[in-house]
Each structure stands twice: as C-alpha cells, then as structure tokens.
Design an enzyme around this catalytic site. Structure first.
Site, PDB file in Angstrom:
ATOM      1  N   GLY A 122      89.129 117.409  87.752  1.00  0.00           N
ATOM      2  CA  GLY A 122      88.964 116.644  86.517  1.00  0.00           C
ATOM      3  C   GLY A 122      88.006 117.364  85.578  1.00  0.00           C
ATOM      4  N   GLY A 190      65.804 127.599 107.342  1.00  0.00           N
ATOM      5  CA  GLY A 190      65.523 126.240 106.876  1.00  0.00           C
ATOM      6  C   GLY A 190      65.556 125.258 108.034  1.00  0.00           C
ATOM      7  N   VAL A 247      61.339 135.004 104.458  1.00  0.00           N
ATOM      8  CA  VAL A 247      62.586 135.705 104.796  1.00  0.00           C
ATOM      9  C   VAL A 247      62.778 136.861 103.824  1.00  0.00           C
ATOM     10  CG1 VAL A 247      65.102 135.470 104.951  1.00  0.00           C
ATOM     11  CG2 VAL A 247      63.623 133.643 105.811  1.00  0.00           C
ATOM     12  N   GLY A 281      68.785 123.693 101.447  1.00  0.00           N
ATOM     13  CA  GLY A 281      68.953 122.694 100.398  1.00  0.00           C
ATOM     14  C   GLY A 281      70.273 122.880  99.663  1.00  0.00           C
ATOM     15  N   ASP A 322      74.858 113.001  94.609  1.00  0.00           N
ATOM     16  CA  ASP A 322      74.148 114.282  94.730  1.00  0.00           C
ATOM     17  C   ASP A 322      74.021 115.027  93.406  1.00  0.00           C
ATOM     18  OD1 ASP A 322      74.030 113.823  97.440  1.00  0.00           O
ATOM     19  OD2 ASP A 322      74.996 115.703  98.029  1.00  0.00           O
ATOM     20  N   HIS A 454      66.339  90.856 124.889  1.00  0.00           N
ATOM     21  CA  HIS A 454      65.781  91.637 125.994  1.00  0.00           C
ATOM     22  C   HIS A 454      66.873  91.947 127.008  1.00  0.00           C
ATOM     23  CE1 HIS A 454      62.994  93.116 128.983  1.00  0.00           C
ATOM     24  NE2 HIS A 454      63.643  92.389 129.879  1.00  0.00           N
TER      25      HIS A 454
HETATM   26  P1  FAD Z   1      80.272 114.642  97.518  1.00  0.00           P
HETATM   27  O1  FAD Z   1      80.399 113.983  98.818  1.00  0.00           O
HETATM   28  O2  FAD Z   1      79.883 116.069  97.495  1.00  0.00           O
HETATM   29  O3  FAD Z   1      81.683 114.465  96.793  1.00  0.00           O
HETATM   30  C1  FAD Z   1      81.989 115.079  95.596  1.00  0.00           C
HETATM   31  C2  FAD Z   1      83.491 115.219  95.501  1.00  0.00           C
HETATM   32  O4  FAD Z   1      83.823 115.555  94.174  1.00  0.00           O
HETATM   33  C3  FAD Z   1      84.088 116.315  96.378  1.00  0.00           C
HETATM   34  O5  FAD Z   1      85.208 115.826  97.046  1.00  0.00           O
HETATM   35  C4  FAD Z   1      84.485 117.391  95.381  1.00  0.00           C
HETATM   36  O6  FAD Z   1      85.620 118.130  95.797  1.00  0.00           O
HETATM   37  C5  FAD Z   1      84.828 116.544  94.171  1.00  0.00           C
HETATM   38  N1  FAD Z   1      84.740 117.242  92.893  1.00  0.00           N
HETATM   39  C6  FAD Z   1      83.726 117.999  92.416  1.00  0.00           C
HETATM   40  N2  FAD Z   1      84.008 118.395  91.152  1.00  0.00           N
HETATM   41  C7  FAD Z   1      85.216 117.880  90.848  1.00  0.00           C
HETATM   42  C8  FAD Z   1      86.035 117.910  89.686  1.00  0.00           C
HETATM   43  N3  FAD Z   1      85.642 118.541  88.580  1.00  0.00           N
HETATM   44  N4  FAD Z   1      87.222 117.271  89.734  1.00  0.00           N
HETATM   45  C9  FAD Z   1      87.626 116.606  90.833  1.00  0.00           C
HETATM   46  N5  FAD Z   1      86.880 116.533  91.951  1.00  0.00           N
HETATM   47  C10 FAD Z   1      85.696 117.142  91.941  1.00  0.00           C
HETATM   48  N6  FAD Z   1      74.124 112.156 104.131  1.00  0.00           N
HETATM   49  C11 FAD Z   1      73.864 111.033 104.818  1.00  0.00           C
HETATM   50  O7  FAD Z   1      73.552 110.005 104.212  1.00  0.00           O
HETATM   51  N7  FAD Z   1      73.973 110.993 106.181  1.00  0.00           N
HETATM   52  C12 FAD Z   1      74.314 112.091 106.896  1.00  0.00           C
HETATM   53  O8  FAD Z   1      74.393 112.029 108.125  1.00  0.00           O
HETATM   54  C13 FAD Z   1      74.578 113.296 106.198  1.00  0.00           C
HETATM   55  N8  FAD Z   1      74.936 114.405 106.875  1.00  0.00           N
HETATM   56  C14 FAD Z   1      75.207 115.543 106.163  1.00  0.00           C
HETATM   57  C15 FAD Z   1      75.531 116.692 106.886  1.00  0.00           C
HETATM   58  C16 FAD Z   1      75.795 117.865 106.215  1.00  0.00           C
HETATM   59  C17 FAD Z   1      76.153 119.098 106.996  1.00  0.00           C
HETATM   60  C18 FAD Z   1      75.755 117.884 104.787  1.00  0.00           C
HETATM   61  C19 FAD Z   1      76.082 119.143 104.024  1.00  0.00           C
HETATM   62  C20 FAD Z   1      75.426 116.760 104.073  1.00  0.00           C
HETATM   63  C21 FAD Z   1      75.135 115.576 104.758  1.00  0.00           C
HETATM   64  N9  FAD Z   1      74.768 114.419 104.086  1.00  0.00           N
HETATM   65  C22 FAD Z   1      74.478 113.281 104.782  1.00  0.00           C
HETATM   66  C23 FAD Z   1      74.683 114.374 102.614  1.00  0.00           C
HETATM   67  C24 FAD Z   1      75.958 113.728 102.029  1.00  0.00           C
HETATM   68  O9  FAD Z   1      77.077 114.449 102.479  1.00  0.00           O
HETATM   69  C25 FAD Z   1      75.896 113.719 100.524  1.00  0.00           C
HETATM   70  O10 FAD Z   1      74.695 113.114 100.092  1.00  0.00           O
HETATM   71  C26 FAD Z   1      77.072 112.932  99.947  1.00  0.00           C
HETATM   72  O11 FAD Z   1      78.284 113.507 100.340  1.00  0.00           O
HETATM   73  C27 FAD Z   1      76.994 112.873  98.424  1.00  0.00           C
HETATM   74  O12 FAD Z   1      78.069 112.156  97.948  1.00  0.00           O
HETATM   75  P2  FAD Z   1      78.676 112.423  96.496  1.00  0.00           P
HETATM   76  O13 FAD Z   1      79.775 111.441  96.329  1.00  0.00           O
HETATM   77  O14 FAD Z   1      77.601 112.465  95.500  1.00  0.00           O
HETATM   78  O15 FAD Z   1      79.257 113.913  96.543  1.00  0.00           O
HETATM   79  P1  NAI Z   2      66.650 120.244 103.377  1.00  0.00           P
HETATM   80  O1  NAI Z   2      66.066 120.079 102.038  1.00  0.00           O
HETATM   81  O2  NAI Z   2      66.695 119.094 104.305  1.00  0.00           O
HETATM   82  O3  NAI Z   2      65.879 121.408 104.148  1.00  0.00           O
HETATM   83  C1  NAI Z   2      65.789 122.701 103.651  1.00  0.00           C
HETATM   84  C2  NAI Z   2      64.664 123.416 104.360  1.00  0.00           C
HETATM   85  O4  NAI Z   2      64.755 124.788 104.047  1.00  0.00           O
HETATM   86  C3  NAI Z   2      63.284 122.926 103.927  1.00  0.00           C
HETATM   87  O5  NAI Z   2      62.502 122.653 105.060  1.00  0.00           O
HETATM   88  C4  NAI Z   2      62.753 124.090 103.115  1.00  0.00           C
HETATM   89  O6  NAI Z   2      61.351 124.226 103.187  1.00  0.00           O
HETATM   90  C5  NAI Z   2      63.452 125.277 103.768  1.00  0.00           C
HETATM   91  N1  NAI Z   2      63.597 126.446 102.914  1.00  0.00           N
HETATM   92  C6  NAI Z   2      63.912 126.486 101.600  1.00  0.00           C
HETATM   93  N2  NAI Z   2      63.978 127.776 101.177  1.00  0.00           N
HETATM   94  C7  NAI Z   2      63.704 128.551 102.252  1.00  0.00           C
HETATM   95  C8  NAI Z   2      63.639 129.952 102.463  1.00  0.00           C
HETATM   96  N3  NAI Z   2      63.865 130.819 101.479  1.00  0.00           N
HETATM   97  N4  NAI Z   2      63.333 130.404 103.696  1.00  0.00           N
HETATM   98  C9  NAI Z   2      63.108 129.542 104.711  1.00  0.00           C
HETATM   99  N5  NAI Z   2      63.156 128.207 104.571  1.00  0.00           N
HETATM  100  C10 NAI Z   2      63.461 127.716 103.365  1.00  0.00           C
HETATM  101  O7  NAI Z   2      68.097 120.857 103.110  1.00  0.00           O
HETATM  102  P2  NAI Z   2      69.360 121.052 104.070  1.00  0.00           P
HETATM  103  O8  NAI Z   2      68.977 120.998 105.491  1.00  0.00           O
HETATM  104  O9  NAI Z   2      70.066 122.231 103.532  1.00  0.00           O
HETATM  105  O10 NAI Z   2      70.220 119.770 103.758  1.00  0.00           O
HETATM  106  C11 NAI Z   2      70.571 119.458 102.407  1.00  0.00           C
HETATM  107  C12 NAI Z   2      70.572 117.990 102.193  1.00  0.00           C
HETATM  108  O11 NAI Z   2      71.723 117.427 102.802  1.00  0.00           O
HETATM  109  C13 NAI Z   2      69.412 117.241 102.845  1.00  0.00           C
HETATM  110  O12 NAI Z   2      68.256 117.283 102.040  1.00  0.00           O
HETATM  111  C14 NAI Z   2      69.954 115.874 102.925  1.00  0.00           C
HETATM  112  O13 NAI Z   2      69.789 115.254 101.680  1.00  0.00           O
HETATM  113  C15 NAI Z   2      71.425 116.110 103.194  1.00  0.00           C
HETATM  114  N6  NAI Z   2      71.677 115.947 104.633  1.00  0.00           N
HETATM  115  C16 NAI Z   2      71.447 114.724 105.189  1.00  0.00           C
HETATM  116  C17 NAI Z   2      71.649 114.527 106.529  1.00  0.00           C
HETATM  117  C18 NAI Z   2      71.331 113.214 107.115  1.00  0.00           C
HETATM  118  O14 NAI Z   2      71.127 112.266 106.357  1.00  0.00           O
HETATM  119  N7  NAI Z   2      71.311 113.061 108.429  1.00  0.00           N
HETATM  120  C19 NAI Z   2      72.162 115.592 107.407  1.00  0.00           C
HETATM  121  C20 NAI Z   2      72.318 116.849 106.719  1.00  0.00           C
HETATM  122  C21 NAI Z   2      72.106 116.993 105.387  1.00  0.00           C
END
Ligand code: FAD
Ligand code: NAI
Length: 475
Positions: A122, A190, A247, A281, A322, A454
């Site tokens: 979109g 990280g 790093v 991040g 996000d 409990h």
């Molecule tokens: P997204 O989920 O990123 O969705 C955005 C969507 O928009 C995508 O499908 C993309 O393809 C689509 N899009 C982008 N631009 C366009 C466009 N121009 N046109 C059409 N479509 C488009 N959060 C938790 O709360 N609990 C967790 O356990 C957790 N685990 C995670 C584990 C990992 C490995 C990662 C990377 C993230 C995790 N997160 C977790 C974070 C979570 O995934 C995000 O916060 C969440 O997905 C954000 O939702 P969103 O709808 O903003 O974006």
């Molecule tokens: P993060 O922000 O959780 O952690 C990134 C880490 O990398 C930090 O500790 C930071 O200090 C470190 N870092 C940054 N630059 C660096 C460098 N140059 N060298 C070494 N260390 C460095 O980000 P992450 O793990 O990538 O996850 C992204 C986001 O996705 C999270 O912040 C969270 O919002 C979401 N997420 C949520 C989950 C959950 O809710 N269970 C699971 C996984 C992701």
C-alpha cells in the site's frame, strides 16, 4: 475507478489487523492491505509477530525446552530417556505449520468481520477531497480511497554497519528462526530480548552460544534484582554473555563468521562462529509508503510522528505499533489499533502505557509491569518492596522449577502497587494478575487478601504482596 472505504489499514500485523477488525465491528467499511508473502507467494497476514517474531520464536522455545527436559530433567521424575535426538527440520516444519495456522486464522477473521483484504504493497497516491487515494501494488494494481487511513507498517531488524544480513551467515530474526541445523558455535550481538530468546533456543539444542552486549549492565531496563537472578540462571545454563563489549570488524566467509571485539577491560578478542545473529534493536518501517509525496512527518529514527492518540500530522491519518514511538510489542500495537478505531468512531479509545507488561520467554521467564526499583529511586518515590522466592512455593517444587522470585513494589504511603517483577516459571502468565491489579489501582494489601488457589505459582504473587507488609506466611 477507486474502491471506496471508510477506513484503510496499511499493514496486517497485530497493530493493523486488530485495528481493521475493531473498525469493522464499529460498523465501518474497512480495507486492510498487507504485503507479507509466504514461501509460495501467498498472503501471510500477521506481520513480524506471526511470521518471524512472537509466534515462531515461542514455537521453537517450546520445542527446544521439551528437548532440554528430555535430556536433563526427565530422569529426576524417574523417566529414562536415552538417545534423545532432535530432528531440526521437523521442529522448523512444526513451527511453520503453527505460523500458517495463525495466517489462516487472520484471513478467516477478516472474512468473519467483512474486512476487505488486499495482498500487496500500500502506498499513498495523494490527498483528495474527503480523504486519501491509496494504491495497492500486488498481483493486480488497484486504487482504494478512504477518509481515514491507519498506518501499521511495523519495523525491520537493525543491521550492524558493514555487516548486512545475508540470512546465511549473518542472521536477523528471520534467518535465526529457520536454521536448518544446529550450529556448533553461535554468536549473537545484543543481549536484549531476541538475543536471550534465540540464544536459549539454539543453546538448548546443543550450540555453544556467545552473546556480545555493548552495555556494561545486563538487561538494563529490567529491575536490577530480577536481572541479577536471571543472569545467574543463564550463566548456570552455559549461555556465555559478555557485557561492556565493543564490536569491531565482522568478516563472513565460507567457514563462518569472525567477529573482532574488545572486552570490558579493553582487550582485543576474536569470536569465530558458524552463524551470527545480530539482534541490536529494530527500525521503524515506512518503505514504499510514499511518505514524502503526502508530507507525512517522520522523526530522526524514521518513526512516524504521532501524538498521544496516534494522530499523525496529516488529518485523518493515524499510525500505530512498531512504526511509532513506544515499546515494540505486539500487545502494545494491538491496544493502539483498537483505540484508534474507537477514536475514529468518536469514542474515547485509551491505552495505559503504565500497565503494558513485558515478557522475556527464556527459562526462567522474566516478566514485569510498572516501574523498577531503580526507576522509583530516580523518580524520588518512597516505596516498600516485598519479594517471595519460588523455592518456598509448593507448586514450583512439584514442577521441579524453583528458580527466581516475585517482587512487589508499592507506594510507602498509600500501598498502591507501582511495579511487579517476576523471574521464574510461567512468569508470562503470572504477570496478568499484576496488570489487572495496577489497572484497578489496587494496593499490595488487596492482592494479599485475595484467595489464590493452592497449590499454584500464583500463591507466590500473593506472598510477595504479603512481603510488602513483612508478613509472608510460607517464608
Ligand atoms: P508488524 O508485525 O511488523 O506488521 C507490519 C506489517 O505491515 C507486515 O506484515 C508488513 O509486511 C506490512 N507492511 C509494511 N509496509 C507495508 C506496505 N507499504 N503495504 C502493505 N503492507 C505493508 N512482541 C511481543 O509482544 N511478544 C513477543 O513474544 C515478541 N516476540 C518477538 C520475537 C521476535 C523474533 C521479533 C522480531 C519480535 C517480537 N515481538 C514480540 C515484537 C512484535 O513482533 C512487534 O512488536 C509487532 O509485530 C508489531 O506489530 P505491528 O503491527 O506494528 O508491525
Ligand atoms: P533489544 O532492544 O531488546 O536489545 C538490543 C540489545 O543490543 C541491547 O541490549 C543493546 O544494548 C544491544 N546493542 C545495541 N547495539 C549494539 C552493538 N553495536 N553491539 C553490541 N550490543 C548492542 O532489541 P532486540 O533484541 O533486537 O529486539 C527488538 C525488539 O523486539 C525488542 O525491543 C522488543 O520490543 C521486541 N521483542 C519482544 C519480545 C518479547 O516481547 N518477548 C521478543 C523479541 C523481540
């Protein structure tokens, strides 16, 4: 001819698809556009969360935990399991099936709620009388039009400069979730949420895992006492976490990846690994939206600028999840999506940022809501703290998992709960009680006086609340 809608949602992740469903429930004609493709090129709504985030990571965490239990914990229950093997391809295929169930579930929900789904990218064409023209670039290009647009385009993994993701050797969350074999040596940059969750998965399966973290403190956003307890557990498991590192150059070749780094003492080191996961991040994603064309304002990080109610600088254009400020969490994105749909309908949608829970799904799990002890000190708030260890909880003993504790922080004068921090078994589920309590502005005494089943882990929550008043019953 453009297709007319009341609301167009761009992005079908948890922020977007939930906003679309809520808007449809409120009686609007809604379109949701999402470009995510599965391996066959088909629609795979659900965004990062469903495809390469929350859901697949939890599937792999579950599989790897079963493996860990079979290898290390069954014996104490009298179960002998010898020659336990992990079929990584099967584990990944199961994870893919779980993801597909979720993709299909969202498509079903769109049908059920009469949300028109468009598979493609979109982008804004232009502002027109009464709204915006949005182009869908997919199998066939289409033009849609609506008075209200909700942007929920999510985020992408941040790469280290000079070390682009190739998803072969240098992996983002995407590649980290679909490794075909267990790497002998795995490096992670990280030690945030992804670093710890993914590091745990592959360590349980046999990889030698080293995590390089820039900050000198472990999990800086987490309550210090809880972070210390978690670090002890990870050290015991053999997850090697190096703090305060710098790093340097990263070289990737046929034999794997070599990372030059400096330790906290300033000594030069090299880490040679088969695979490297970079989890430092994520960056907000507005690629291809044509933000310049319509003058949508972004901040210096590339996030869409919004007010407290998710309004952008353009009338009738909102942004959630996000791609805007605030924690990058699926449930935060969902709450914002619901609130925006309700605001469009003239209601008073509300998101309480003080009660958004965080969970890290490692073993032990780490979960919290509200302020940490160090935040309360910094804010000059007088507080009382109460902790209760799972070691003294009957259910935890029966489960065979007594790591960690529940910690309550309450206002010294009013006893209102200001933060609850848990490290231990099922912290992800236990934290909900604290969220509800804080949402209702409960006192620690309120929780202490509620009857908890409990034996249950939730009794540790009650006991931690009692501990605020120094009157635990079982410790
Ligand atoms: P997204 O989920 O990123 O969705 C955005 C969507 O928009 C995508 O499908 C993309 O393809 C689509 N899009 C982008 N631009 C366009 C466009 N121009 N046109 C059409 N479509 C488009 N959060 C938790 O709360 N609990 C967790 O356990 C957790 N685990 C995670 C584990 C990992 C490995 C990662 C990377 C993230 C995790 N997160 C977790 C974070 C979570 O995934 C995000 O916060 C969440 O997905 C954000 O939702 P969103 O709808 O903003 O974006
Ligand atoms: P993060 O922000 O959780 O952690 C990134 C880490 O990398 C930090 O500790 C930071 O200090 C470190 N870092 C940054 N630059 C660096 C460098 N140059 N060298 C070494 N260390 C460095 O980000 P992450 O793990 O990538 O996850 C992204 C986001 O996705 C999270 O912040 C969270 O919002 C979401 N997420 C949520 C989950 C959950 O809710 N269970 C699971 C996984 C992701």
């Amino acid at each position: 001819m453009s297709k007319q809608f009341d609301v167009i949602v761009i992005g079908g992740g948890p922020g977007g698809y939930i906003a679309a469903i809520r808007a449809a429930q409120l009686g609007f004609q809604v379109a949701c556009i999402d470009e995510w493709k599965n391996r066959k090129g088909g629609a795979a709504p659900g965004g990062t969360c469903t495809n390469v985030g929350c859901i697949p990571s939890k599937a792999l965490l579950q599989s790897s935990e079963h493996f860990e239990h079979a290898n290390h914990h069954f014996a104490e229950h009298g179960i002998s399991a010898t020659n336990v093997k992990m079929d990584v391809a099967k584990m990944v295929a199961r994870k893919d099936a779980v993801v597909k169930q979720n993709n299909d579930g969202i498509l079903y929900l769109f049908k059920k709620n009469k949300v028109a789904f468009f598979h493609g990218r979109g982008s804004f064409v232009k502002a027109v009388d009464g709204g915006y023209e949005i182009k869908v670039s997919g199998a066939a290009d289409e033009i849609l039009m609506a008075g209200q647009v909700i942007i929920a385009t999510g985020s992408n993994a941040r790469a280290l400069p000079g070390a682009d993701f190739d998803e072969e050797n240098i992996l983002s969350n995407d590649g980290a979730l679909r490794l075909g074999t267990v790497p002998k040596k795995l490096g992670l940059i990280g030690s945030g949420v992804i670093g710890l969750e993914m590091g745990s998965v592959w360590r349980r399966l046999g990889a030698e895992v080293t995590v390089l973290e820039a900050l000198p403190t472990f999990l800086g956003a987490v309550d210090e006492q809880i972070a210390r307890e978690a670090k002890k557990a990870f050290d015991k498991q053999g997850l090697k976490i190096e703090l305060g590192v710098k790093v340097g150059e990263i070289k990737s070749g046929k034999k794997g990846v070599s990372v030059a780094w400096t330790n906290s003492k300033g000594e030069a080191q090299t880490l040679d690994v088969d695979k490297l996961i970079v989890s430092i991040g994520r960056v907000p994603n507005t690629t291809g939206l044509n933000v310049e064309g319509v003058g949508l304002q972004l901040d210096e990080r590339g996030a869409i600028v919004v007010d407290a109610d998710c309004r952008t600088n353009l009338p009738g254009v909102w942004a959630v999840g996000d791609v805007v400020r605030g924690p990058m969490l699926a449930h935060k994105a969902e709450e914002e999506g619901v609130a925006v749909a309700e605001r469009i309908a003239g209601q008073h949608g509300h998101v309480n940022f003080n009660t958004i829970p965080w969970v890290i799904y490692t073993s032990p799990e780490i979960a919290w809501v509200g302020r940490t002890e160090q935040q309360l000190k910094a804010d000059g708030v007088s507080y009382k703290a109460g902790t209760f260890p799972f070691l003294a909880n009957g259910r935890a003993r029966a489960l065979g998992d007594t790591t960690g504790m529940v910690k309550f922080l309450a206002d010294a004068a009013t006893d209102e709960i200001l933060g609850v921090h848990i490290v231990g078994p099922m912290a992800s589920e236990l934290i909900s009680e604290a969220v509800v309590a804080m949402e209702f502005r409960a006192s620690a005494e309120d929780i202490a006086r509620i009857c908890h089943a409990h034996p249950s882990l939730s009794e540790a929550t009650k006991e931690a609340a009692l501990a605020v008043d120094k009157r635990t019953l079982n410790f």
